[in-house]
Design a protein around this motif. Sequence first.
Motif, PDB file in Angstrom:
ATOM      1  N   ARG A 102       1.096   3.948  -3.289  1.00 13.71           N
ATOM      2  CA  ARG A 102       0.789   5.368  -3.095  1.00 13.71           C
ATOM      3  C   ARG A 102       1.982   6.233  -3.512  1.00 13.71           C
ATOM      4  O   ARG A 102       1.835   7.249  -4.198  1.00 13.71           O
ATOM      5  CB  ARG A 102       0.424   5.620  -1.633  1.00 13.71           C
ATOM      6  N   ARG A 140       0.816  -1.211   0.000  1.00  8.68           N
ATOM      7  CA  ARG A 140       0.000   0.000   0.000  1.00  8.68           C
ATOM      8  C   ARG A 140       0.851   1.263   0.000  1.00  8.68           C
ATOM      9  O   ARG A 140       0.571   2.229  -0.717  1.00  8.68           O
ATOM     10  CB  ARG A 140      -0.936   0.000   1.207  1.00  8.68           C
ATOM     11  N   GLN A 141       1.925   1.256   0.803  1.00  2.89           N
ATOM     12  CA  GLN A 141       2.813   2.426   0.833  1.00  2.89           C
ATOM     13  C   GLN A 141       3.497   2.599  -0.519  1.00  2.89           C
ATOM     14  O   GLN A 141       3.619   3.718  -1.032  1.00  2.89           O
ATOM     15  CB  GLN A 141       3.867   2.254   1.933  1.00  2.89           C
ATOM     16  N   TRP A 201       4.438  12.303  -2.003  1.00  3.60           N
ATOM     17  CA  TRP A 201       4.630  11.399  -0.873  1.00  3.60           C
ATOM     18  C   TRP A 201       6.076  11.216  -0.426  1.00  3.60           C
ATOM     19  O   TRP A 201       6.323  10.637   0.641  1.00  3.60           O
ATOM     20  CB  TRP A 201       4.010  10.042  -1.198  1.00  3.60           C
ATOM     21  N   THR A 244       1.142   8.419   5.943  1.00  2.00           N
ATOM     22  CA  THR A 244      -0.017   9.315   6.019  1.00  2.00           C
ATOM     23  C   THR A 244      -0.228   9.834   7.437  1.00  2.00           C
ATOM     24  O   THR A 244      -1.182  10.577   7.683  1.00  2.00           O
ATOM     25  CB  THR A 244      -1.299   8.589   5.568  1.00  2.00           C
TER      26      THR A 244
END
Length: 405
Positions: free
Chosen positions: A261, A257-258, A269, A332
């Motif tokens: 993103r 997921r990281q 990011w 996040t």
Amino acid sequence: MNCTPSPAEAATVFPTVRSDPYAPPRDYLSDGRPGIRRVSLRYGGTAWLVTDHPTARLVLADTRFSSDSTLPGYPSLPLAVKHRIPGHLLSMDPPEHTRLRRLVAAQFSAARVRESRPRFRASVRTLAEALAQSGTPDLVADFAVPLPSAGLAPMLGVPMEDRGFFETCATDLQRHDATAVTRRVAAGRMEHYLVDQLAARGRNPGNDLLTHLARGVDDGFSTEELAGLANVIIMASLETTTGLFALTMLSLLRDRRQRERAVADPATWAAPAVREALRYWTIVQHGVARVATRDTELAGCRIRREDAVIVHLPTANRDASVYTDPDTFDMTRTQGGHLAFGHGVHRCLGSSLAENLVEIAVVEILLGLPGLCLSAPPDAHQFLDDMLVYGLRSLPITWEGMSEA
């Protein structure tokens, strides 16, 4: 809080080896929670070990706790020398510390860092292009290790061809098992080198840190002070920047997921990922040392004058009273205020410089190597347990079309 050491506390030795490379040693916790406790020092004596965020922040900013390693009671640690080293900012207090730091503070200002970003980006792209041509790419050896020299050398005024010399000296100074003789030899080699470099900048000035320091002779600073100050700045920029980049990339690539993103929008990011890596890993894995200059109370414990105190930054940065789900890397995350760069007058001078360089490096690597992923499972990675600065020994990677490079 009960500040009488239990048998388990008395038996806890600092520093100790991590049982989990992704977390600070749990032996440092008091009853399973961050706090303050007594520990035995592996190199002799005892100390108060601070592991909760509020108390750590307090100690780092409190003048009752000194950084002067020559004072009686200062913790027995590898780099804690008992004689005065000219220019060594990390082991002195104000007003001497203030006098030296003020000399170079403008060189690390936000404006100077912004001015340096285009140069950082050009240096990073050169490294990334070379990495893309590697047959067996290792993100540590091929990119993270040369990153600080390539990015910071022009600003510091250090010749690129001397990179190997600096890296060897840094390793000799920061290995746990390095003898006092090894460290003295490395420090002496650096001092002689920097004295020569300062003299050269006096004859042929440029627009760099060493030239700025060379002019300090006219303001009453000794050559030894200026060389010592340059030594601290340069040594602090090498292993820390390498470790921060490598661990940031490991954190992004090991979590789907990281990674997704970050790959979708690196420019957005990269900076949050670097900030979270600083909290999650902390890099300076054994924290910082202090000594009490007077009797006082700390988190309910009676601290005596000349008691050694160690602030364990990695554990403080995992304090669940400050961070939600602190053992998870989450870029996040909205909670800020990590202590990876310290706090108070000794907060890292080059913190913004390091963050900006690593942020740019993350962006360029993600953009330049589409489909980037690890080529070895995360549990196969070897960490720098034997160094004062945490990091990775290697980080093998692969990406789309690599075999065609």
